[in-house]
Motif scaffolding. Structure first.
Motif, PDB file in Angstrom:
ATOM      1  N   SER A 135       0.834  -1.206   0.000  1.00 16.49           N
ATOM      2  CA  SER A 135       0.000   0.000   0.000  1.00 16.49           C
ATOM      3  C   SER A 135       0.866   1.253   0.000  1.00 16.49           C
ATOM      4  O   SER A 135       1.424   1.637   1.017  1.00 16.49           O
ATOM      5  CB  SER A 135      -0.900   0.000   1.233  1.00 16.49           C
ATOM      6  N   LYS A 136       0.968   1.900  -1.162  1.00 21.01           N
ATOM      7  CA  LYS A 136       1.772   3.119  -1.289  1.00 21.01           C
ATOM      8  C   LYS A 136       0.921   4.231  -1.862  1.00 21.01           C
ATOM      9  O   LYS A 136       0.165   4.015  -2.813  1.00 21.01           O
ATOM     10  CB  LYS A 136       2.988   2.881  -2.188  1.00 21.01           C
ATOM     11  N   THR A 137       1.040   5.425  -1.280  1.00 20.00           N
ATOM     12  CA  THR A 137       0.328   6.566  -1.849  1.00 20.00           C
ATOM     13  C   THR A 137       1.063   7.038  -3.104  1.00 20.00           C
ATOM     14  O   THR A 137       2.217   6.695  -3.340  1.00 20.00           O
ATOM     15  CB  THR A 137       0.240   7.713  -0.836  1.00 20.00           C
ATOM     16  N   ARG A 138       0.381   7.840  -3.883  1.00 23.18           N
ATOM     17  CA  ARG A 138       0.933   8.299  -5.159  1.00 23.18           C
ATOM     18  C   ARG A 138       2.224   9.095  -4.944  1.00 23.18           C
ATOM     19  O   ARG A 138       2.358   9.837  -3.991  1.00 23.18           O
ATOM     20  CB  ARG A 138      -0.110   9.162  -5.872  1.00 23.18           C
ATOM     21  N   ASN A 139       3.170   8.938  -5.817  1.00 21.72           N
ATOM     22  CA  ASN A 139       4.446   9.672  -5.808  1.00 21.72           C
ATOM     23  C   ASN A 139       5.354   9.313  -4.630  1.00 21.72           C
ATOM     24  O   ASN A 139       6.214  10.098  -4.245  1.00 21.72           O
ATOM     25  CB  ASN A 139       4.199  11.192  -5.802  1.00 21.72           C
ATOM     26  N   THR A 140       5.168   8.150  -4.026  1.00 20.92           N
ATOM     27  CA  THR A 140       6.063   7.732  -2.942  1.00 20.92           C
ATOM     28  C   THR A 140       6.246   6.226  -2.972  1.00 20.92           C
ATOM     29  O   THR A 140       5.386   5.500  -3.472  1.00 20.92           O
ATOM     30  CB  THR A 140       5.517   8.156  -1.568  1.00 20.92           C
ATOM     31  N   LYS A 141       7.360   5.778  -2.430  1.00 28.44           N
ATOM     32  CA  LYS A 141       7.608   4.332  -2.346  1.00 28.44           C
ATOM     33  C   LYS A 141       7.383   3.814  -0.932  1.00 28.44           C
ATOM     34  O   LYS A 141       7.564   2.629  -0.660  1.00 28.44           O
ATOM     35  CB  LYS A 141       9.042   4.022  -2.791  1.00 28.44           C
ATOM     36  N   TYR A 142       6.998   4.710   0.002  1.00 21.81           N
ATOM     37  CA  TYR A 142       6.843   4.333   1.410  1.00 21.81           C
ATOM     38  C   TYR A 142       5.369   4.242   1.811  1.00 21.81           C
ATOM     39  O   TYR A 142       4.499   4.815   1.158  1.00 21.81           O
ATOM     40  CB  TYR A 142       7.562   5.333   2.311  1.00 21.81           C
ATOM     41  N   THR A 143       5.132   3.530   2.904  1.00 19.82           N
ATOM     42  CA  THR A 143       3.771   3.377   3.428  1.00 19.82           C
ATOM     43  C   THR A 143       3.610   4.197   4.705  1.00 19.82           C
ATOM     44  O   THR A 143       4.587   4.632   5.314  1.00 19.82           O
ATOM     45  CB  THR A 143       3.450   1.907   3.729  1.00 19.82           C
ATOM     46  N   ARG A 144       2.354   4.353   5.118  1.00 15.12           N
ATOM     47  CA  ARG A 144       2.097   5.231   6.256  1.00 15.12           C
ATOM     48  C   ARG A 144       0.843   4.822   7.022  1.00 15.12           C
ATOM     49  O   ARG A 144      -0.075   4.208   6.471  1.00 15.12           O
ATOM     50  CB  ARG A 144       1.944   6.662   5.776  1.00 15.12           C
ATOM     51  N   SER A 145       0.830   5.187   8.291  1.00 14.69           N
ATOM     52  CA  SER A 145      -0.377   5.203   9.106  1.00 14.69           C
ATOM     53  C   SER A 145      -0.435   6.641   9.618  1.00 14.69           C
ATOM     54  O   SER A 145       0.178   6.975  10.631  1.00 14.69           O
ATOM     55  CB  SER A 145      -0.277   4.197  10.259  1.00 14.69           C
ATOM     56  N   GLU A 146      -1.139   7.505   8.881  1.00 16.25           N
ATOM     57  CA  GLU A 146      -0.972   8.946   9.068  1.00 16.25           C
ATOM     58  C   GLU A 146      -2.285   9.702   8.893  1.00 16.25           C
ATOM     59  O   GLU A 146      -3.090   9.376   8.020  1.00 16.25           O
ATOM     60  CB  GLU A 146       0.058   9.458   8.058  1.00 16.25           C
ATOM     61  N   LEU A 147      -2.459  10.725   9.729  1.00 12.57           N
ATOM     62  CA  LEU A 147      -3.633  11.584   9.655  1.00 12.57           C
ATOM     63  C   LEU A 147      -3.417  12.709   8.647  1.00 12.57           C
ATOM     64  O   LEU A 147      -2.314  13.237   8.523  1.00 12.57           O
ATOM     65  CB  LEU A 147      -3.933  12.197  11.027  1.00 12.57           C
TER      66      LEU A 147
END
Length: 329
Positions: A135-147
Motif C-alpha cells: 500500500s503506497k500513496t501516489r508519488n512515494t515508495k513508502y507506506t504510512r499510518s498517518e492523519l
C-alpha cells in the motif's frame, strides 16, 4: 449401742467430708469449665474479628487495586473530527485504505484499522503502526499510518494558506522501531505541512492532480528530531513556474540539539505570512523567515501527523504514540 455409734460415726464423718470435697471439686471443675469456655469464646471471637478485619483489609486492598486499575485507563486528548487517516493496507480498488469523518471517530472498532491505528488505554495515546506493504500513496515508495487534516470534514478541497495562519501541537513518543543492516534505527516522518494546488492552479499548469510539495517534514531520526523544508531553485521564477514541483528542492535540513530518544516530547508548528517556526519542548526553536517562505504563500496547505515510515526493509516497522494533537487556525 455405744459401740455401734462409735463404729458408724467415723464412717459418717468420712462420707460427709468426702461428699463435701467431691462437691467442692465439682464446683471448681465447673468454674474451670466456665473459665475455659469463656477463654475459648474470647479466642474464637478474637479469631473471627481478626479474620473479619483481614477480610476487610483484603477487600480494601482489592478495591484500591481495582480503583487504581480503573484510574490507569486513559484516553488520548485528540479530536479526530477534522482528520482522515491513511493506513498501510489497500482497499478493494487497490488504493491505500482511508477512513474519513465521521467514521474515523469510531476507528477503535474498525477491524481494518485495529492493527495500524489503535488506542493504548494505559498510556492514553493513539498508536500509529506502519511497516512496508504493497500500500503506497501516489508519488512515494513508502507506506504510512498517518492523519491528514480536513478543515471541512470529509473534503480535501478546503485548506489554508500561510497568510491565513495555522498552528499545530502534538505530544508524541516513539514507542518502537526496528534497525537497519548497520544497526541504526529506521526513521519516520511524524509531522508535515503539505502543499496543495487549487483546481485553477492544477489546470493552469496541466497537472492531473492537486498534489504540491510538502513545505515541512519533521522526522524522528535515530532519536533526534530533524526538520526539512523546501527551497526555491530559481528565486526569479514566476508565480506560475513555482507551481511546478520541479521548481522546488530540499534544504540541508536541521537537527534539534536535544535527543528525545524514546521519551515523550512536544512539537509545535507555527505558521504566519511568510514565516514558519518549529519548536521542540518549548525550548529550542527553528525559525524559517526568508524568501522561500514568502514565495510559498502561493500554495494552499494542510497538516499531517502520524507515522510515515521511511524504509522498505523487509520485516521493518515502527510504532509512534500521539498523546495530544491540536490544530488552530
Amino acid at each position: 449401742m455405744n459401740n455401734l455409734k462409735n463404729t458408724f460415726l467415723p464412717i459418717l464423718l468420712f462420707l460427709f467430708v468426702f461428699s463435701a470435697n467431691l462437691s467442692a471439686q465439682e464446683d471448681a471443675s465447673e468454674v474451670e469449665k466456665t473459665e475455659e469456655t469463656t477463654k475459648s469464646k474470647k479466642k474464637l471471637f478474637s479469631f473471627l474479628k481478626k479474620k473479619e478485619n483481614n477480610s476487610k483489609s483484603e477487600k480494601s486492598q482489592e478495591d484500591k487495586k481495582s480503583k487504581s486499575k480503573k484510574n490507569k485507563y486513559k484516553l488520548p486528548d485528540i479530536d479526530l473530527s477534522h482528520w482522515k487517516v491513511t493506513l498501510p493496507v489497500t482497499n478493494e480498488k487497490g488504493k491505500p485504505y482511508e477512513i474519513e469523518p465521521p467514521e474515523i471517530l469510531d476507528f477503535a472498532s474498525n477491524e481494518v484499522a485495529k492493527p495500524y491505528m489503535y488506542i493504548d488505554s494505559t498510556a492514553g495515546a493513539i498508536v500509529f503502526h506502519a511497516m512496508p506493504t504493497a500500500s503506497k500513496t501516489r508519488n512515494t515508495k513508502y507506506t504510512r499510518s498517518e492523519l491528514r487534516e480536513q478543515m471541512k470534514p470529509g473534503s480535501n478541497s478546503v485548506n489554508w494558506t500561510f497568510k491565513d495562519g495555522a498552528y499545530m501541537r502534538g505530544k508524541i513518543q516513539m514507542d518502537e522501531t526496528t534497525r537497519d543492516s548497520k544497526g541504526k534505527y529506521h526513521r519516520t516522518i511524524i509531522m508535515q505541512i503539505h502543499g496543495r494546488l487549487t483546481n485553477e492552479q492544477r489546470d493552469l499548469i496541466g497537472e492531473d492532480d492537486n498534489n504540491a510539495p510538502p513545505i515541512l517534514k519533521i522526522y524522528w531520526d535515530k532519536g533526534k528530531i530533524r526538520v526539512k523544508t523546501k527551497v526555491l531553485k530559481n528565486l526569479n521564477a514566476s508565480n506560475e513556474e513555482i507551481l511546478h514541483e520541479s521548481a522546488w528542492g530540499d534544504d540541508a535540513g536541521f537537527n534539534f540539539e536535544e535527543e528525545v530518544g524514546f521519551k515523550k516530547f512536544v512539537l509545535e508548528v507555527k505558521v504566519s505570512k511568510g514565516k514558519m517556526v518549529v519548536v521542540l519542548n518549548g525550548k529550542e526553536h527553528k525559525v524559517y523567515d526568508n524568501i522561500h517562505m514568502k514565495r510559498w504563500g502561493v500554495f494552499e496547505n494542510y497538516f499531517k501527523a502520524g507515522n510515515y515510515f521511511q524504509t522498505r526493509d523487509e520485516g521493518a516497522f515502527s510504532k509512534v504514540k500521539f498523546y495530544e494533537l491540536e490544530v488552530k487556525h
